[in-house]
Design a protein around this motif. Structure first.
Motif, PDB file in Angstrom:
ATOM      1  N   ILE A 289      28.194  38.429  42.263  1.00 51.05           N
ATOM      2  CA  ILE A 289      28.515  36.937  42.083  1.00 51.05           C
ATOM      3  C   ILE A 289      28.469  36.571  40.147  1.00 51.05           C
ATOM      4  O   ILE A 289      29.836  35.992  39.782  1.00 51.05           O
ATOM      5  CB  ILE A 289      27.592  35.941  42.782  1.00 51.05           C
ATOM      6  CG1 ILE A 289      27.748  36.141  44.368  1.00 51.05           C
ATOM      7  CG2 ILE A 289      28.374  34.911  42.251  1.00 51.05           C
ATOM      8  CD1 ILE A 289      26.785  35.530  44.844  1.00 51.05           C
ATOM      9  N   LYS A 290      27.346  37.180  39.249  1.00 51.13           N
ATOM     10  CA  LYS A 290      27.696  36.909  38.070  1.00 51.13           C
ATOM     11  C   LYS A 290      28.827  37.047  37.853  1.00 51.13           C
ATOM     12  O   LYS A 290      29.080  37.149  36.628  1.00 51.13           O
ATOM     13  CB  LYS A 290      25.749  37.007  37.562  1.00 51.13           C
ATOM     14  CG  LYS A 290      24.730  36.278  38.133  1.00 51.13           C
ATOM     15  CD  LYS A 290      23.466  36.760  37.757  1.00 51.13           C
ATOM     16  CE  LYS A 290      22.678  35.453  37.425  1.00 51.13           C
ATOM     17  NZ  LYS A 290      21.380  35.730  37.554  1.00 51.13           N
ATOM     18  N   GLU A 291      29.111  38.349  38.043  1.00 54.89           N
ATOM     19  CA  GLU A 291      29.803  39.250  37.180  1.00 54.89           C
ATOM     20  C   GLU A 291      31.295  39.030  37.573  1.00 54.89           C
ATOM     21  O   GLU A 291      32.428  39.043  36.044  1.00 54.89           O
ATOM     22  CB  GLU A 291      29.558  40.650  37.635  1.00 54.89           C
ATOM     23  CG  GLU A 291      30.489  41.978  37.057  1.00 54.89           C
ATOM     24  CD  GLU A 291      31.010  42.217  36.075  1.00 54.89           C
ATOM     25  OE1 GLU A 291      31.616  42.525  34.991  1.00 54.89           O
ATOM     26  OE2 GLU A 291      30.495  40.786  34.789  1.00 54.89           O
ATOM     27  N   SER A 292      31.436  38.251  38.650  1.00 54.47           N
ATOM     28  CA  SER A 292      32.863  37.629  38.844  1.00 54.47           C
ATOM     29  C   SER A 292      32.406  36.379  38.149  1.00 54.47           C
ATOM     30  O   SER A 292      33.915  35.750  37.353  1.00 54.47           O
ATOM     31  CB  SER A 292      32.493  37.149  40.645  1.00 54.47           C
ATOM     32  OG  SER A 292      33.743  36.602  40.288  1.00 54.47           O
ATOM     33  N   LEU A 293      31.647  35.303  38.332  1.00 54.88           N
ATOM     34  CA  LEU A 293      31.535  34.410  37.326  1.00 54.88           C
ATOM     35  C   LEU A 293      32.111  35.036  36.080  1.00 54.88           C
ATOM     36  O   LEU A 293      32.589  33.758  34.937  1.00 54.88           O
ATOM     37  CB  LEU A 293      30.720  33.787  37.190  1.00 54.88           C
ATOM     38  CG  LEU A 293      30.178  32.452  38.558  1.00 54.88           C
ATOM     39  CD1 LEU A 293      28.569  32.427  38.571  1.00 54.88           C
ATOM     40  CD2 LEU A 293      31.018  31.792  38.623  1.00 54.88           C
ATOM     41  N   ARG A 294      31.763  35.869  35.099  1.00 57.09           N
ATOM     42  CA  ARG A 294      32.094  36.368  33.757  1.00 57.09           C
ATOM     43  C   ARG A 294      33.679  36.126  33.357  1.00 57.09           C
ATOM     44  O   ARG A 294      34.353  36.127  32.882  1.00 57.09           O
ATOM     45  CB  ARG A 294      31.067  36.946  33.065  1.00 57.09           C
ATOM     46  CG  ARG A 294      31.369  36.935  31.938  1.00 57.09           C
ATOM     47  CD  ARG A 294      31.003  38.831  32.187  1.00 57.09           C
ATOM     48  NE  ARG A 294      31.388  40.501  32.696  1.00 57.09           N
ATOM     49  CZ  ARG A 294      32.802  41.129  32.411  1.00 57.09           C
ATOM     50  NH1 ARG A 294      33.484  40.232  30.915  1.00 57.09           N
ATOM     51  NH2 ARG A 294      33.233  42.031  32.880  1.00 57.09           N
ATOM     52  N   LEU A 295      33.608  37.203  34.582  1.00 59.14           N
ATOM     53  CA  LEU A 295      35.094  37.326  34.614  1.00 59.14           C
ATOM     54  C   LEU A 295      36.551  37.144  35.047  1.00 59.14           C
ATOM     55  O   LEU A 295      37.756  36.344  34.690  1.00 59.14           O
ATOM     56  CB  LEU A 295      34.994  38.972  35.502  1.00 59.14           C
ATOM     57  CG  LEU A 295      36.270  39.710  35.177  1.00 59.14           C
ATOM     58  CD1 LEU A 295      36.236  40.200  34.243  1.00 59.14           C
ATOM     59  CD2 LEU A 295      36.177  40.713  36.018  1.00 59.14           C
TER      60      LEU A 295
END
Length: 442
Positions: A289-295
């Motif tokens: 989820i955090k990586e998607s929020l970054r990307l």
């Protein structure tokens, strides 16, 4: 969960900035329906409102919302199961997920059962129309002047939708305040009042909140905060959920690892609802989820105005009065901060990796004292929705029917939040849950 509310400039956090109205002009009174809320306040007014609103987002309160997240997600999944059973497996995510987050927020904010995922709701339709009209207005330079805009057909539609939203919120706040006042008068006659029997929602909490002088928010201020909670919360969270599911659909090995994590958790507790205590037991899902929020950050940029001169390294001075645009997208894709920044790599959010990263390199909810007050609410809902979705469905890239066949990849569409050109389409396949007993959504 909401429009980002902080500042980060190459790693330096400044307390000498105020919210610049350039970006938020269309959410001010007369431009949108939020009113003069925390989102656009400054100075002591902002500090007081932040203190009064913070208790509404305490983790003890958020615990009560998790069952609501489950319930709204179950309704959405029930719709998906019917579609898949009928042969429709290629589904546009934003439409479904946005209704789900609106349904969830109406329950959390007002204890209001709108059934908006299954039937038409005047209030929800008005919110969706206002969001569309704000986007349309931003793209038409002449419509930025009130004396022109209110004479256009779009301006007239805006006022009609605005009156629906204001009337709905005003009626709820006034009735709830009257109920609380009545209960205060009779609380000595009974040991358990109606307010104590049911869980307090967002409106209850901010009605009861008092500052150091014993003063609370006025009805108008409460209406503004409730409108902001709905307006800023539903679209941003929906965007974050959709892009997370999109990224997992394009990385099946990560998707399967998340699914196994969720299945193991659910087998241990022998149930189909995610509990508050379960959220900390989804570490890899949270990393994704955090990586998607970054990307794919739902909010792409924020602007601020410097209230005094600020010295930067290299003998540089940012003079007072300068407007600073902070690109969240640029920060999250900066190769000096992130290795291979355009790749989806949730392992970069392992605890050991986070220790070596700048504290202001990851700012989907902004940073500093004006960070997003609802970020814990948003992250809790994200984990519940993503976990339950992976438990019940296998996701693969879909195809926009109007675009024809292709790779399933989409072009980003920055609007009020990050969306996708032509919608965000995914293919759904039902996952066999027979080993987990009877699903809760049936």
């Amino acid at each position: 969960m909401s429009l980002s509310t902080g500042i980060c400039v190459r790693g330096w956090v400044s307390r000498t900035l105020t919210r610049r109205k350039l970006t938020y002009k269309l959410t001010e009174p007369g431009f949108s329906f939020t009113g003069h809320s925390l989102l656009i306040s400054n100075g002591e007014e902002w500090s007081r409102k932040r203190r009064l609103l913070t208790p509404a987002f305490h983790f003890d309160i958020l615990k009560n919302y998790v069952l609501t997240f489950n319930s709204s997600t179950n309704t959405m999944h029930n719709k998906w199961h019917h579609l898949v059973a009928g042969g429709t497996t290629n589904i546009e995510m934003f439409g479904h997920v946005t209704l789900m987050t609106l349904d969830s927020l109406l329950k959390c904010a007002f204890s209001y059962q709108s059934n908006c995922q299954e039937s038409t709701s005047e209030y929800v339709s008005a919110i969706v129309e206002l969001s569309d009209l704000v986007i349309d207005r931003r793209l038409r330079i002449l419509h930025h002047w009130d004396w022109i805009y209110w004479r256009t057909e779009q301006g007239k539609r805006f006022k009609r939708a605005l009156s629906v939203v204001h009337r709905f919120t005003r009626d709820i706040v006034q009735k709830r305040r009257a109920l609380i006042d009545q209960q205060r008068e009779t609380e000595t006659l009974t040991s358990m009042t109606t307010a104590q029997e049911r869980k307090k929602d967002f409106v209850d909490l901010i009605l009861l909140s008092k500052d150091e002088g014993g003063q609370g928010l006025t009805d108008e201020e409460i209406q503004a905060e409730a409108n902001t909670f709905m307006f800023a919360g539903h679209d941003t969270t929906a965007s974050a959920i959709c892009w997370t599911l999109y990224n997992l659909a394009h990385h099946p090995h990560y998707q399967e690892k998340c699914r196994q994590e969720v299945m193991e958790l659910m087998q241990e507790q022998d149930g189909h609802e995610i509990q508050w205590e379960d959220l900390s037991n989804l570490p890899f899902t949270t990393m994704c989820i955090k990586e998607s929020l970054r990307l794919h950050s739902p909010v792409q940029a924020v602007t601020r105005k410097y209230t005094q001169d600020v010295a930067l390294p290299g003998d540089l001075i940012v003079p007072q009065g300068v407007i600073c645009l902070v690109s969240l997208y640029g920060t999250h894709h900066n190769p000096e901060v992130w290795t291979n920044p355009h790749e989806f790599d949730p392992l970069r959010f392992e605890p050991t990796s986070a220790q070596s990263r700048s504290s202001h390199g990851f700012i989907p909810f902004s940073s500093g004292p004006r960070n997003c007050i609802g970020q814990k609410f948003a992250m809790a809902e994200l984990r519940v929705v993503v976990a339950l979705t992976l438990l019940r469905f296998r996701l693969t890239p879909g195809v926009d029917p109007e675009a024809g066949s292709g790779s399933g990849k989409v072009r980003r569409l920055p609007q009020l939040v990050l969306r996708a050109e032509g919608g965000l389409w995914l293919q759904l396949e039902t996952v066999n849950e027979s080993n987990l007993g009877e699903p809760a959504y049936k």
